[in-house]
Motif scaffolding. Structure first.
Motif, PDB file in Angstrom:
ATOM      1  N   LEU A 128     -22.465  10.923 -11.742  1.00  0.00           N
ATOM      2  CA  LEU A 128     -21.697   9.703 -12.164  1.00  0.00           C
ATOM      3  C   LEU A 128     -20.721   9.473 -11.497  1.00  0.00           C
ATOM      4  O   LEU A 128     -19.775  10.281 -11.063  1.00  0.00           O
ATOM      5  N   TRP A 129     -20.785   8.238 -10.818  1.00  0.00           N
ATOM      6  CA  TRP A 129     -19.471   7.862 -10.026  1.00  0.00           C
ATOM      7  C   TRP A 129     -18.723   6.902 -10.823  1.00  0.00           C
ATOM      8  O   TRP A 129     -18.957   6.020 -11.395  1.00  0.00           O
ATOM      9  N   LEU A 130     -17.542   7.275 -11.216  1.00  0.00           N
ATOM     10  CA  LEU A 130     -16.568   6.428 -11.986  1.00  0.00           C
ATOM     11  C   LEU A 130     -15.578   5.762 -11.205  1.00  0.00           C
ATOM     12  O   LEU A 130     -15.131   6.248 -10.079  1.00  0.00           O
ATOM     13  N   ALA A 131     -15.389   4.625 -11.460  1.00  0.00           N
ATOM     14  CA  ALA A 131     -14.826   3.504 -10.790  1.00  0.00           C
ATOM     15  C   ALA A 131     -13.431   3.807 -10.365  1.00  0.00           C
ATOM     16  O   ALA A 131     -12.939   3.481  -9.364  1.00  0.00           O
ATOM     17  N   GLU A 132     -12.601   4.483 -11.317  1.00  0.00           N
ATOM     18  CA  GLU A 132     -10.955   4.628 -11.053  1.00  0.00           C
ATOM     19  C   GLU A 132     -10.646   5.871 -10.945  1.00  0.00           C
ATOM     20  O   GLU A 132     -10.718   6.767 -11.683  1.00  0.00           O
ATOM     21  N   GLU A 133     -10.226   6.370  -9.473  1.00  0.00           N
ATOM     22  CA  GLU A 133     -10.014   7.490  -9.010  1.00  0.00           C
ATOM     23  C   GLU A 133      -8.484   8.087  -9.965  1.00  0.00           C
ATOM     24  O   GLU A 133      -8.357   9.172 -10.252  1.00  0.00           O
ATOM     25  N   SER A 134      -7.815   7.061 -10.578  1.00  0.00           N
ATOM     26  CA  SER A 134      -6.658   7.383 -11.292  1.00  0.00           C
ATOM     27  C   SER A 134      -7.026   8.066 -12.508  1.00  0.00           C
ATOM     28  O   SER A 134      -6.056   8.621 -13.081  1.00  0.00           O
ATOM     29  N   MET A 135      -8.255   8.101 -12.964  1.00  0.00           N
ATOM     30  CA  MET A 135      -8.424   8.835 -14.122  1.00  0.00           C
ATOM     31  C   MET A 135      -8.994  10.162 -13.925  1.00  0.00           C
ATOM     32  O   MET A 135      -9.173  10.853 -14.973  1.00  0.00           O
ATOM     33  N   ARG A 136      -8.626  10.425 -12.654  1.00  0.00           N
ATOM     34  CA  ARG A 136      -9.143  11.905 -12.436  1.00  0.00           C
ATOM     35  C   ARG A 136      -8.435  13.039 -13.511  1.00  0.00           C
ATOM     36  O   ARG A 136      -9.399  14.075 -13.817  1.00  0.00           O
ATOM     37  N   PRO A 137      -7.530  12.879 -13.972  1.00  0.00           N
ATOM     38  CA  PRO A 137      -6.627  14.023 -14.592  1.00  0.00           C
ATOM     39  C   PRO A 137      -7.155  14.177 -16.131  1.00  0.00           C
ATOM     40  O   PRO A 137      -7.321  15.342 -16.349  1.00  0.00           O
ATOM     41  N   ALA A 138      -8.064  13.121 -16.445  1.00  0.00           N
ATOM     42  CA  ALA A 138      -8.908  13.256 -17.796  1.00  0.00           C
ATOM     43  C   ALA A 138     -10.199  14.194 -17.467  1.00  0.00           C
ATOM     44  O   ALA A 138     -10.614  14.767 -18.377  1.00  0.00           O
ATOM     45  N   TYR A 139     -10.728  14.146 -16.191  1.00  0.00           N
ATOM     46  CA  TYR A 139     -12.008  14.868 -16.063  1.00  0.00           C
ATOM     47  C   TYR A 139     -11.871  15.987 -15.141  1.00  0.00           C
ATOM     48  O   TYR A 139     -12.750  16.952 -15.142  1.00  0.00           O
ATOM     49  N   TYR A 140     -10.887  16.348 -14.457  1.00  0.00           N
ATOM     50  CA  TYR A 140     -10.982  17.490 -13.519  1.00  0.00           C
ATOM     51  C   TYR A 140     -10.552  18.719 -14.189  1.00  0.00           C
ATOM     52  O   TYR A 140      -9.555  18.797 -15.152  1.00  0.00           O
ATOM     53  N   GLU A 141     -11.331  19.704 -13.799  1.00  0.00           N
ATOM     54  CA  GLU A 141     -11.004  20.969 -14.478  1.00  0.00           C
ATOM     55  C   GLU A 141     -10.611  22.244 -13.393  1.00  0.00           C
ATOM     56  O   GLU A 141     -11.415  22.896 -12.746  1.00  0.00           O
ATOM     57  N   PRO A 142      -9.454  22.146 -13.161  1.00  0.00           N
ATOM     58  CA  PRO A 142      -8.798  23.197 -12.288  1.00  0.00           C
ATOM     59  C   PRO A 142      -9.094  24.534 -12.864  1.00  0.00           C
ATOM     60  O   PRO A 142      -9.180  24.960 -13.870  1.00  0.00           O
ATOM     61  N   ASN A 143      -9.272  25.481 -11.741  1.00  0.00           N
ATOM     62  CA  ASN A 143      -9.605  26.901 -11.875  1.00  0.00           C
ATOM     63  C   ASN A 143     -10.602  27.382 -12.902  1.00  0.00           C
ATOM     64  O   ASN A 143     -10.520  28.143 -13.702  1.00  0.00           O
ATOM     65  N   LEU A 144     -11.642  26.276 -13.170  1.00  0.00           N
ATOM     66  CA  LEU A 144     -12.899  26.330 -13.812  1.00  0.00           C
ATOM     67  C   LEU A 144     -13.295  27.762 -13.780  1.00  0.00           C
ATOM     68  O   LEU A 144     -13.835  28.414 -15.370  1.00  0.00           O
ATOM     69  N   ASP A 145     -13.462  28.357 -12.717  1.00  0.00           N
ATOM     70  CA  ASP A 145     -13.943  29.900 -12.845  1.00  0.00           C
ATOM     71  C   ASP A 145     -13.117  30.813 -13.603  1.00  0.00           C
ATOM     72  O   ASP A 145     -13.647  32.051 -13.805  1.00  0.00           O
ATOM     73  N   LYS A 146     -11.974  30.572 -13.994  1.00  0.00           N
ATOM     74  CA  LYS A 146     -11.067  31.516 -14.590  1.00  0.00           C
ATOM     75  C   LYS A 146     -11.082  31.216 -16.044  1.00  0.00           C
ATOM     76  O   LYS A 146     -10.373  31.907 -16.737  1.00  0.00           O
ATOM     77  N   VAL A 147     -11.657  30.377 -16.586  1.00  0.00           N
ATOM     78  CA  VAL A 147     -11.795  30.034 -18.012  1.00  0.00           C
ATOM     79  C   VAL A 147     -12.611  30.946 -18.650  1.00  0.00           C
ATOM     80  O   VAL A 147     -13.920  30.912 -18.027  1.00  0.00           O
ATOM     81  N   LYS A 148     -12.333  31.663 -19.786  1.00  0.00           N
ATOM     82  CA  LYS A 148     -13.066  32.650 -20.382  1.00  0.00           C
ATOM     83  C   LYS A 148     -14.201  31.787 -21.015  1.00  0.00           C
ATOM     84  O   LYS A 148     -14.280  30.910 -21.617  1.00  0.00           O
ATOM     85  N   PRO A 149     -15.667  32.283 -20.808  1.00  0.00           N
ATOM     86  CA  PRO A 149     -16.701  31.617 -21.168  1.00  0.00           C
ATOM     87  C   PRO A 149     -16.697  31.175 -22.770  1.00  0.00           C
ATOM     88  O   PRO A 149     -17.226  30.207 -23.244  1.00  0.00           O
ATOM     89  N   ARG A 150     -16.029  31.849 -23.529  1.00  0.00           N
ATOM     90  CA  ARG A 150     -16.062  32.072 -24.912  1.00  0.00           C
ATOM     91  C   ARG A 150     -15.198  30.464 -25.122  1.00  0.00           C
ATOM     92  O   ARG A 150     -15.344  29.958 -26.138  1.00  0.00           O
TER      93      ARG A 150
END
Length: 819
Positions: free
Chosen positions: A372-394
């Motif tokens: 999905l290509w979203l039109a507004e780059e400024s909306m990134r903070p709502a979608y971006y998942e920093p350090n996703l690999d460190k989030v406990k799966p639970r």
């Protein structure tokens, strides 16, 4: 001469008209407040002592308004009858506040606003006052043994404290500050759409409230300054006179009712086992059986058909049966959390689900496209998942978006200047995958680690009504607003949490039910009969889980004038009679009940079941009947000493059983846990396994050691140290070069640990290396791996071979001593 006399009389009359009525408005039997020409609070005079309780050198505008992100204090003011007209020259605004002086308190109500700009918020205070020995954070009181000062909202829109969008256990209507305490209140305009970083989500939506609470007008607060001995009486008087929620247990206000502290059994009752549940409760003298997971879905609150074939009517049959035996039933939910199997989500998501990062689709997509290509780059903070690999799966929340009636999950977003959601799964949660056109609205659905979605403020009202309908039809008498912090999701701060509770109670046929919650809120305070914090899942040892946290909150709850509980404990096949004697005694020391998770077949699985149920009944009856003296309560508040109880001629007699000290020198805190499985190293009451000590290797500054240093307290004389060193299976890499240093003793372990592996030493020279499935991979004799610790404080150092500035995996170490 006559002209001069007339002029003097005119000045005198004018002054009298200006001062006298205002003075009478701003004082009562106990205190008076003074405000200078610019609206600054200068005095809060306690009449009996003649003391000004405003902190020396302090002054602040009685009101401050906020417009377009800027704050404006009062510039000047005047009175008209019972109304004080506060002017804000810089903002071109005027606010009328009606003042009423009553024998024990003053009220301030905003009756009219004239402003060139939209006023976003009006703040009262913060008022800095001297009494500060005790703080009622949520209700908004600060007091010592002599005098109490309070500031309280008198309706839902009138918020105690200052606005925050994160979770807090207690409120902030009153706060301790250097030299005194701070009292604050505010009201916000809720009539416009706002984009806010709400709780756990960036760029979340906050839709307008659709009733009178949207307006600032109507906000009303009470200020009081009374003798501390009459504090509870005065607050109840305010509650009754101002028509605030006055919830009762029987004929008694729930804040002073002993029944508010009564213990309960948390049991999975159903139409088949309800008789067994009632029987177990009766043997323990428990008057409430509470279901911890009665709902199949949250949102519309459907009950489990396998347990309740006729839905709510089946639950009613259970409650009617229990009521005949003197027992009431209750049910648990997560307040406004919505499960993805609920009709509010599937097959067609409700328009009222909270959205964030609202933007448009950047191109056409078919029903099978997975980007999905979203039109507004400024909306990134709502979608971006920093350090996703460190989030406990639970705890991984749903990363999902909504386009029309389709919900789409995505794995991650690109970071190359274009906001593209990758590896999308189409038509999830029973929704239908369809083609979408460029320009269609796309929004992230706000989620949480419990893998749920949330309602906006208006859909939340419907959820609260749904829950109230269930309680009415099922005739239930207890509820816990667990997850009340979920009210933050709607973008209206703690107002969202309080509104859910109010709408629920407004729709009950009988509002006098016993309630608690995961957090204490300002308006919710009026509804809550008790607070019960502390969970049993964080330690294998019955007496260790969240112990420090449980004890600390007793003080906070008492100062907030709330009845108390010791939290939840789990009674199972391992629980001993001594465990129960310990916890019931601890509860008696704090005038607090205990909530027990227990199985309907408990008598079959625990050999001491008869003695355990008997002890609960004996202690509960003694506490509820007020048999303990203050000296006995003081002894019972020591968590590391416990006593047996005998009742002689209607008096409680304590018999010393034993004392011990916690491993590590302190009890487990709220955010700490012991995740070590008993299959690796078992915990016992006499020798509990420590909390998890965690370490991650990373170079932060040149030359700075990467090791962790921990303090470990040994309760007795010199003892051997047992330890387990774990590399969690979620690790992305193996590690080596592990070492442990205790005082001057140091051992380097010659093992490479793969994810899930652990090292175990049970207080000897034998060192074992295990795989994730508990198979021995290696076993060696290593002289230096046998550590001893001395009585008192010991310093332990831990590290492994790292990769410089690249952060390594987290490791977990647990300790236990061996006599």
């Amino acid at each position: 001469m006559n002209k001069l006399f007339l002029l003097l009389m005119l000045v005198y009359c004018t002054a009298a008209c200006t001062i006298s009525p205002t003075k009478s408005l701003l004082e009562n039997d106990h205190f008076k407040i003074s405000i200078d020409d610019e609206g600054q609070l200068t005095e809060l005079l306690e009449k009996k002592s003649g003391k000004n309780l405003v902190m020396p050198g302090y002054s602040i505008s009685m009101l401050t308004i906020e417009c377009d992100g800027n704050s404006y204090p009062i510039s000047n003011w005047e009175y008209s009858g019972e109304t004080m007209k506060f002017k804000f020259a810089e903002a071109g605004a005027e606010i009328d506040v009606k003042v009423e002086s009553k024998s024990d308190y003053l009220t301030f109500e905003i009756t009219n606003i004239n402003s060139e700009k939209l006023i976003d918020k009006v703040t009262w205070g913060p008022y800095h006052v001297l009494p500060s020995e005790k703080i009622g954070q949520s209700i908004g009181i600060t007091y010592d043994d002599t005098i109490a000062v309070g500031f309280m909202g008198l309706n839902l829109k009138s918020r105690g404290g200052f606005e925050i969008l994160q979770r807090e256990r207690f409120g902030n209507a009153a706060q301790k500050i250097e030299g005194g305490a701070s009292l604050t209140g505010f009201v916000r305009d809720r009539s416009t759409y706002r984009v806010v970083d709400n709780w756990e989500q960036k760029l979340g939506q906050a839709v307008p409230v659709n009733d009178g609470d949207a307006e600032i007008t109507g906000a009303k607060f009470a200020m009081y300054c009374v003798p501390a001995e009459s504090l509870t009486t005065v607050i109840e008087k305010i509650v009754l006179e101002e028509k605030l929620p006055h919830i009762k247990n029987g004929d008694t206000w729930n804040k002073i009712s002993n029944y508010s502290t009564s213990s309960k059994f948390i049991m999975p009752f159903n139409v088949e086992n309800i008789d067994d549940c009632i029987d177990v409760a009766q043997k323990a003298g428990i008057t409430c059986v509470y279901h911890g997971g009665i709902f199949e879905t949250w949102g519309t609150f459907k009950v489990r058909e396998s347990d309740f074939p006729n839905g709510y009517q089946s639950v009613r049959e259970c409650s009617d049966k229990a009521e005949k035996k003197g027992i009431n039933l209750g049910a648990h939910t997560l307040t406004n959390f919505i499960t993805t199997n609920d009709p509010l989500v599937t097959p067609k998501p409700d328009p009222g689900l909270v959205q964030a990062g609202i933007t448009k689709l950047g191109n056409d997509i078919s029903e099978t496209d997975n980007e999905l290509w979203l039109a507004e780059e400024s909306m990134r903070p709502a979608y971006y998942e920093p350090n996703l690999d460190k989030v406990k799966p639970r705890w991984r929340e749903h990363t999902a978006v909504r386009i029309g009636d389709e919900i789409i999950e995505y794995a991650y977003s690109t970071a190359d200047g274009k906001l593209i959601l990758k590896d999308c799964k189409r038509g999830v949660f029973g929704t239908k995958a369809v083609a979408h056109k460029k320009g269609e609205q796309v929004a992230r659905l706000m989620s949480h680690g419990y893998k749920v979605f949330f309602p906006n403020i208006n859909l939340q009202d419907q959820m609260a009504k749904n829950l109230a309908r269930f309680f009415n039809e099922a005739n239930l008498k207890r509820i816990s607003f667990d997850g009340i912090e979920g009210g933050l999701a709607c973008g209206h701060g703690r107002y969202g949490s309080d509104r859910f509770v109010k709408v629920f109670y407004d729709n009950l046929e009988n509002p006098n039910i016993v309630a608690n919650s995961s957090d204490v809120t300002h308006f919710g305070w009026h509804y809550f009969s008790n607070e019960s914090w502390g969970e049993p899942w964080t330690s294998q040892n019955f007496r260790e889980a969240h112990l420090d946290h449980r004890i600390k909150v007793q003080k906070g709850l008492k100062e907030d004038l709330l009845p108390r509980k010791m939290g939840q404990f789990s009674i199972n096949e391992r629980t001993t009679k001594n465990d129960i004697v310990w916890v019931m005694g601890l509860g008696a020391g704090f005038d607090a009940g205990v909530d027990f998770y227990i199985s309907p077949n408990f008598e079959e699985i625990n050999q001491e079941s008869e003695g355990i149920l008997s002890e609960i009944k004996k202690w509960e009856n003694a506490r509820m009947n007020g048999l303990f003296t203050e000296e006995q309560k003081r002894k019972l508040r020591d968590p590391y000493t416990f006593y047996g109880l005998s009742i002689e001629d209607g008096h409680a007699r304590l018999v010393f059983i034993e004392s011990w000290a916690p491993e590590g020198g302190r009890a487990q805190g709220e955010n700490e846990s012991n995740t070590l499985p008993a299959t690796i190293l078992a915990s016992t009451p006499e020798s509990p396994v420590s909390i998890d000590y965690k370490h991650t290797n990373m170079t932060t500054e040149p030359g700075k050691p990467t090791s962790s240093s921990w303090e470990y307290f040994c309760a007795g004389a010199t003892q051997k140290l047992q330890y387990a060193i774990r590399l969690p299976k979620t690790s992305k890499e193996a590690i080596k070069g592990v070492y442990l240093k205790v005082g001057t003793q140091k051992a380097l372990f010659p093992f490479t640990l793969e994810p899930g592996d652990y090292i175990l030493n049970e207080g000897s020279k034998t060192l074992k290396h295990y795989s994730e499935n508990h198979q021995v991979k290696d076993e060696i004799i290593l002289e230096e791996s046998c550590f001893t610790v001395n009585e008192g404080r010991n310093v332990i150092e831990f590290d492994y071979k790292g990769k410089g500035r690249t952060e390594g995996p987290e490791m977990i170490v647990n300790f236990r001593t061996k006599k």
